[in-house]
Scaffold this active site. Structure first.
Site, PDB file in Angstrom:
ATOM      1  N   LEU A  64       0.780  -1.179  -0.200  1.00  6.37           N
ATOM      2  CA  LEU A  64       0.004  -0.038   0.037  1.00  6.37           C
ATOM      3  C   LEU A  64       0.936   1.524  -0.095  1.00  6.37           C
ATOM      4  O   LEU A  64       2.123   1.211   0.532  1.00  6.37           O
ATOM      5  CB  LEU A  64      -1.129  -0.047   1.139  1.00  6.37           C
ATOM      6  CG  LEU A  64      -1.769  -1.215   1.497  1.00  6.37           C
ATOM      7  CD1 LEU A  64      -2.584  -1.474   2.614  1.00  6.37           C
ATOM      8  CD2 LEU A  64      -2.781  -1.519   0.300  1.00  6.37           C
ATOM      9  N   PRO A  65       0.393   2.385  -0.364  1.00  5.02           N
ATOM     10  CA  PRO A  65       1.056   3.670  -0.638  1.00  5.02           C
ATOM     11  C   PRO A  65       1.683   4.192   0.613  1.00  5.02           C
ATOM     12  O   PRO A  65       2.757   4.572   0.735  1.00  5.02           O
ATOM     13  CB  PRO A  65      -0.114   4.652  -1.295  1.00  5.02           C
ATOM     14  CG  PRO A  65      -1.115   3.741  -1.787  1.00  5.02           C
ATOM     15  CD  PRO A  65      -1.001   2.625  -0.922  1.00  5.02           C
ATOM     16  N   THR A  95       5.990   0.585   2.401  1.00  2.00           N
ATOM     17  CA  THR A  95       6.955   1.320   3.052  1.00  2.00           C
ATOM     18  C   THR A  95       6.465   2.403   4.001  1.00  2.00           C
ATOM     19  O   THR A  95       5.731   3.426   3.266  1.00  2.00           O
ATOM     20  CB  THR A  95       7.985   2.008   2.069  1.00  2.00           C
ATOM     21  OG1 THR A  95       8.918   1.037   1.672  1.00  2.00           O
ATOM     22  CG2 THR A  95       8.927   2.974   2.848  1.00  2.00           C
ATOM     23  N   LYS A 170      15.132   0.264   6.110  1.00  2.00           N
ATOM     24  CA  LYS A 170      15.111   0.846   4.919  1.00  2.00           C
ATOM     25  C   LYS A 170      15.121   2.391   4.809  1.00  2.00           C
ATOM     26  O   LYS A 170      15.804   2.702   4.129  1.00  2.00           O
ATOM     27  CB  LYS A 170      13.624   0.186   4.200  1.00  2.00           C
ATOM     28  CG  LYS A 170      13.297   0.844   2.775  1.00  2.00           C
ATOM     29  CD  LYS A 170      12.233   0.466   1.899  1.00  2.00           C
ATOM     30  CE  LYS A 170      12.372   1.437   0.884  1.00  2.00           C
ATOM     31  NZ  LYS A 170      11.208   1.344  -0.108  1.00  2.00           N
ATOM     32  N   LYS A 245       9.124  11.347   0.250  1.00  2.36           N
ATOM     33  CA  LYS A 245       8.270  10.689   1.212  1.00  2.36           C
ATOM     34  C   LYS A 245       9.219   9.741   2.164  1.00  2.36           C
ATOM     35  O   LYS A 245       9.007   9.596   3.205  1.00  2.36           O
ATOM     36  CB  LYS A 245       7.383   9.462   0.378  1.00  2.36           C
ATOM     37  CG  LYS A 245       6.483   8.513   1.369  1.00  2.36           C
ATOM     38  CD  LYS A 245       5.968   7.481   0.618  1.00  2.36           C
ATOM     39  CE  LYS A 245       5.708   6.162   1.569  1.00  2.36           C
ATOM     40  NZ  LYS A 245       5.529   4.760   0.985  1.00  2.36           N
TER      41      LYS A 245
END
Lengths: 294, 294, 294, 294
Positions: A64-65, A95, A170, A245
């Site tokens: 998902l975004p 993420t 990450k 982001k």
């Protein structure tokens, strides 16, 4: 083994294809029905809502975004966690903020559900080629159990630690990537402004202590390397707004943990200024243009 | 072939030794006479002043601390350029401001003297082992002529361009090095502050797009890598004050060329703040300590 | 007029005293009962829990440390909003995230409750002297209604806009304050390092375009001004860790609104590095020490 | 009293006019002869070269663009110092590097000449109106002697210290100005991006601790203040490229004195990036546009 897959966009789509190729049975769902068609053609079963995607599956994968979508799906609006069979292995490949991951994984644990955070790196190309890197947070047992499924979609499956550690690792990686990409652009532009040839300078630095992933595999100066976004008008690759982001997530984590990240904070602002000048859809190596006198 | 060598300190000393080993006849001079003794024992001829070091030699090598020493030796106080035989190949291995290099090399050219700037990287260890990298500025013919001599002291001999290009390329490289070293320290500390293991995080990033020379060969977090300064209380290696000097040269060049180097400028200030807290003699990877909550 | 007051610590305590002095009847509550004693002596009625503090009052004032406490009190654990009489005017004087303020004020509005965010500036001294500045967010009617109460505690009552605007304006102000305080320290240290007298330089800049609140009223260099924290070993005043908190709120707001604040982000990191070196309890003008060579 | 005046451009021109108005006899010189005409009309004597401008004068004033011009005029090409009568009071009003000022003033002292550095602030408007601020370096006696002359051109005559102190104080001031101008733009944009009205926010901050010269007299947001460059499409005022020059001088001084100026260094880069996007001829408050999403 049956897998439910929610979120089959630019990244999730090709990942789901690779699972089908590897022989898994797939139930797929997306808020944009058009995205489901190519997967149906390849043998996936499309379902009408998220809750149907978890019925009778051994594993659930979500892509998902952002944090709010993950919260909404698992805890708030859809409250999927209340309906998932505890034997289902849940892998969230989105993420998102590590603290959100911890909240969701904690709620899952209360229901007896094994959940992993497994954000990826490698971009749409890696997703298509099945060469993604998965950076995984969660229990060792969960990590073991997820190996076959993740291996069908990626090449490197790395265990970062407990819940949220996959997200955290990450975020750290991408912050460092942003720093050396912008730093590389700065160093090359400084050389060029002083009469150096960008290719000669890049070659020298790649053989010296300035060497880094951006310089070696993703040179941001147009014409230095073939087949990288810099030589294709910064098309394709990893978009500036996605880097913004991820840098935002790193700064969020820095604020919550009272960490000092002066270079990371500056990198976030440089990429954000660059995005605000109309470059958000270009590859992130286009930061080179930000440094170039007009 | 006879070589004059001026400046035989921490770097110049072992470099001169390697020339002796390779069979060159050496005339050596240094303002600190004690530095000459070990070279005399190995067969060098010590002379009493700079002018004697250039008599009857085919090549002159200088290795001095900073721009002002190079200006003073070649142009001002010693005015060596007025006395050098035009057939002498002149190689300045000092790391100095590119614009100063251009002034000196320009004056040399007027006298018909071939001059090269050939700053090194590799530190005292590289100087001893004869594995230095030389980043060379000057004519292609000069670069060719210098190959045998430089090869006796180093492994990589790289041609960056015309006069000053050697200095400029080194400065760009070291600015980029400072950025990714500090960035690496920041990313690891952010991870550690959020519960990650520094070794696990480093291993993940080195396999991902965060990879860079600092992370791969010179990890700044104590205990992650053996045999690097971080695991030896930041002793040895490349000292903070030398990194501050090189970052100063990069900022000087940025000012003169109207270049924007926000990350480089910030890195210079972070290392300078770190030095001012009493760390100037530690290895530059000690910037990790700057980020660590006390 | 009866007022409930929750949170009577370093700031809330003297604010409540000033309300008593102005003749208001007060019901007070704090998780630390010892804080209630001096107020009882001055005529306040101490109650045993938050819910008792809202019974029969015309106005509720809260002064809490951070976003999570406000959320917990009004919405989550205590769920005060479900029990407040809609005729009660609710004023939250805590400095918290604007988006949290909006959530709480939105929930209040659903219950028909008029709520204001009214963070203060002026520190403990302003709280004692009744000279605080209130920066208020909420409806014009609410702002009008709150005038008498706020005037009993402060001198300037400013209306910034709708819900959250008070928080937002305070955050912007404090970010700018941090920038010019650190900038002032930097400029003075640069002058001193170059032989200028800090007092002479400060006098010149305060008569020139460098003038700012920090330079004029709160000079960070020891000995330049009497009676400021810099001349009292940085004791008293506005502590570094509170400035770090406010800078964190500004960065949070920048991330959520995709704003670029490179100087604000750097200031947050400089103050955070300074705090991590053991200065979190000093006045924030001690950032001067961060710039001073040791 | 006779005065020689060299350099009568945008700043020097109106300054010379004010000296004529005050009744001084003037000999004027400029490399651009056209600049001399309006002064001749007002009674000045134009001369053909710099050396003629110093003959028979009691005082020499120079107003040149940069360090290299001052070096060239006084020491190198023109070597004016060798020809100036020691009784002449020499005042250099150029804004240049403090170390260059010290070199020239030192050479003057060897010739028995009293020299002052007296850079100005106040811009072309202050030059015309005779309201400039002079920040003066040099001996107390020289400072006294210069009072009448400087008072004819300015309002504030401030003594910063010995030779070079005038330059240094001006540089510190302008660095601080750049920091709070960019900081003010950042804070206002952050507020606007979060729904605040720029005028309301500015009014609140000017009454609070965020107050500074930029916010109070030179608001960078269009429409908040009348009659400032921000409300005239950033025309007029103090140009971006001049601010970049002054910020360069501050960074040069920081490098030479091993000072840390992280905010100053970042401000220099932000204004330089802004200039490189084509804004170098706009007023420096146009940095607001740099922060504005496009």
């Amino acid at each position: 083994m049956k897998i439910g897959f929610i979120g089959v966009g630019l990244m999730g789509g090709p990942m789901a294809h690779n699972l089908l190729k590897a022989g898994y049975e797939l139930k797929v769902f997306d808020l944009v029905p058009a995205l489901l068609k190519p997967l149906i053609q390849d043998g996936a079963i499309a379902v009408d809502n998220a809750r149907l995607a978890i019925e009778g599956v051994d594993c659930l994968i979500t892509m998902l975004p952002a944090s709010e979508h993950v919260l909404s799906l698992y805890l708030d609006e859809e409250a999927l966690l209340e309906h998932i069979d505890p034997k289902t292995l849940v892998i969230d490949c989105s993420t998102i903020a590590p603290d959100v991951t911890k909240i969701v994984a904690g709620a899952a644990a209360k229901q007896g559900i094994t959940m992993l955070d497994a954000p990826v790196s490698g971009g749409t190309k890696g997703a298509k080629d099945g060469t993604l890197t998965f950076i995984v947070g969660g229990s060792a047992a969960g990590f073991e159990a997820a190996q076959p499924v993740l291996s069908a979609m990626g090449k490197n499956i790395l265990h970062a630690g407990d819940h949220g550690a996959g997200q955290m690792a990450k975020i750290c990686n991408n912050m460092l990537l942003a720093i050396h990409m912008a730093g590389t652009a700065e160093a090359i532009q400084l050389g060029v402004n002083n009469g150096l040839d960008p290719k000669v300078l890049s070659d020298i630095m790649v053989q010296s202590s300035g060497r880094n992933w951006s310089l070696e595999l993703y040179n941001p100066y147009p014409g230095v390397m073939e087949a990288v976004p810099a030589s294709k008008a910064y098309q394709g690759g990893f978009k500036v707004n996605l880097m913004v982001k991820d840098l935002g997530l790193s700064q969020q984590a820095a604020l919550l943990s009272c960490s000092s990240t002066p270079l990371g904070a500056l990198a976030r602002n440089l990429f954000n200024l660059h995005a605000a000048q109309g470059s958000e859809k270009l590859d992130f190596s286009s930061i080179q243009q930000f440094y170039k006198p007009k």
